[in-house]
Write an enzyme that holds these catalytic residues in place. Structure first.
Site: not given
Ligand code: 16G
Ligand code: ZN
Length: 528
Positions: A64, A278, A280, A371-372, A497, A499, A505
């Site tokens: 991504s 990617d 999306d 929001a992203n 935390p 993911g 964050r």
């Molecule tokens: C991933 C998620 C996205 C989420 C981001 C949060 C999918 C397909 N993608 O990229 O939706 O906003 O993680 O990242 O589920 P973070 O946990 O580092 O804040």
């Molecule tokens: Zn993406």
């Protein structure tokens, strides 16, 4: 299952010693050079998943918005959704198995999940434009074939296009044709039909600048352009011919830096948008006459779309229920506007598309956006049937509204958030409503906000509840945040935390940028 063949091939995709990975919200993601064994093993797992579900399973090779050197892999479930959580655990076990344990781990998964090993398996594969993606997708194929699975390699695809293919294949073509032309034709036809109704079709609605993050979105949009070029002309920037993937461009860059991507020529009040690597995710933006940059993020996209849908529903006089799903990152102004002005119910889920998608399935019409800029609209089967019936039965204005809704159903990717599909929906709505980008932006004013990353020794010490809006551990943290929030007006803050990265964050919003900044800072000190 020919386990000896598995062992033999697995040795050709050896796991680096000591490497431990977890299948997270974005599947597996890291430096591409460490991913070969993961790809092979996800090929194996996709075969088991396909046997278990008796359906076609997708494997997408992408990272991504991550830097070009990274890569990743995600499995796509039968209806185009993210992999079921119980299988995420299997994925993690398999990815971390030592070479000598491969056979037993595979057997273990098959037994635990009660996989019928005699069942046929079919896997479809897609990949983004990263230099490492082609070789890694070959490793996936190696994994699929060693377990006797059949496969189709789509080659270069956007992530949502692969989700679409999987969905089509598992619904006997009812959703659409599982080819790239099928995708282009289905979406373009709906878009062209929809915009036919636009009474404001002056030039200003018909051209759009698109920053493609130097990624797959550029290739696919260029191929697709021909199908809708009468209605919309797109000018592509960061199309991958010069720059590096996601470098200083793309939706994630624009959203997190709140500035235009490099290479985009912005004239004042011109509509521009950015895809991520990617394709999306999508965000819109423009420069006003004073040269100020305005970002229109996923929250405002959700608002535009929900208000349009609500108007159409009112027009046809059907009481289909509509719900909007957001995460804790949704700007407070957007939530207030949706609830109080538009009077639509709003729900909050944990971050990650699978959570939003799942919640959105509860409604006749479920609108979800992070929001992203990642999001789409889901229509229940019953709502879809009702709308298609009404489009035949009703008359005049009502019929027109029902037909529009029908096209909206076809234009949205029902399997996943899709930058190309979302872009076409947004362009159609703006044209139909005769809205300029500034008028859209003026629906409400975002509360100033700030996001920070905090490096901590162990981010898992922080756990949350209430859709990540409240910290449960460590003890005392939430109380400290509450006290800090009280010092400001219109304020809100939370920590979670990540993911996808080894960080915590912090999000804060308040009545002024200064307040949001200092609240975010104070909260990050409390975390540390
Ligand atoms: C991933 C998620 C996205 C989420 C981001 C949060 C999918 C397909 N993608 O990229 O939706 O906003 O993680 O990242 O589920 P973070 O946990 O580092 O804040
Ligand atoms: Zn993406």
């Amino acid at each position: 299952m020919d386990l000896d063949a598995v062992t033999k091939h697995s040795a050709l995709h050896a796991k680096p010693n000591g490497l431990i990975l977890q299948y997270g919200t974005a599947g597996f993601r890291m430096k591409a050079e460490h991913l070969d064994h993961v790809m092979f093993r996800m090929g194996l797992l996709a075969v088991l998943r396909s046997k278990y579900t008796k359906s076609t399973i997708g494997v997408m090779v992408t990272a991504s918005h991550n830097p070009e050197e990274d890569n990743g892999v995600k499995l796509v479930d039968p209806l185009g959704e993210m992999l079921a959580p119980s299988w995420e655990e299997h994925a993690t076990c398999l990815a971390n198995a030592e070479e000598e344990d491969m056979q037993s781990v595979l057997m273990d998964i098959s037994e635990k999940a009660a996989v019928d090993l005699q069942q046929d398996a079919f896997v479809v594969i897609g990949r983004d434009t990263r230099p490492s993606s082609q070789k890694l997708s070959q490793s996936v194929i190696d994994g699929v074939t060693v377990l006797g699975g059949q496969f189709h390699d789509y080659g270069l695809l956007t992530t949502p296009q692969l989700h679409y293919m999987v969905y089509c294949r598992n619904t006997n073509g009812q959703y659409g044709k599982a080819t790239i032309e099928g995708y282009y034709q289905k979406l373009s036809k709906a878009f062209v039909e929809l915009t036919k109704q636009a009474f404001c079709s002056g030039d200003e609605y018909r051209s759009l600048k698109v920053d493609c993050a130097n990624g797959i979105g550029a290739l696919k949009l260029r191929e697709m352009e021909y199908y809708f070029s009468q209605e919309l002309s797109v000018q592509l920037y960061n199309d991958g011919t010069k720059g590096k993937l996601n470098h200083l461009c793309g939706a994630d860059f624009v959203k997190s830096h709140q500035k235009p991507p490099q290479g985009m020529e912005m004239k004042s009040n011109e509509r521009c948008c950015s895809f991520d690597g990617d394709a999306d995710r999508i965000v819109y933006y423009y420069h006003d006459a004073d040269g100020h940059f305005h970002l229109i993020d996923g929250d405002k996209i959700a608002t535009l779309i929900s208000s349009f849908l609500k108007e159409l529903l009112l027009e046809i006089g059907e009481s289909l229920n509509i719900g909007v799903v957001q995460t804790a990152y949704a700007n407070g102004s957007s939530t207030r506007y949706l609830k109080e002005v538009m009077k639509v119910p709003v729900y909050c889920t944990k971050t990650g598309v699978k959570h939003l998608h799942h919640k959105a399935q509860e409604f006749d019409i479920g609108v979800y956006f992070e929001a992203n800029g990642h999001g789409t609209v889901l229509f229940s089967k019953a709502a879809e049937m009702k709308i298609r019936e009404l489009a035949k039965e009703l008359e005049d204005k009502k019929r027109k509204a029902a037909k529009m809704l029908e096209n909206v159903i076809d234009l949205f990717n029902q399997a996943a958030g899709d930058a190309i599909s979302d872009m076409l929906v947004i362009e159609a709505i703006l044209a139909l409503k005769g809205l300029t980008v500034q008028q859209w932006d003026a629906l409400y004013t975002d509360l100033p906000n700030r996001q920070l990353k905090v490096k901590v020794a162990d981010r898992q010490l922080i756990s949350t509840t209430d859709a990540e809006r409240q910290a449960v551990t460590p003890p005392g943290l939430q109380e400290a945040i509450n006290d800090l929030v009280k010092k400001y007006e219109l304020s809100r803050a939370f920590v979670r935390p990540s993911g996808t990265e080894d960080i915590v964050r912090v999000y804060a919003e308040a009545d002024s940028q200064e307040s949001a900044d200092s609240l975010a800072y104070e909260v990050s000190v409390a975390v540390f």
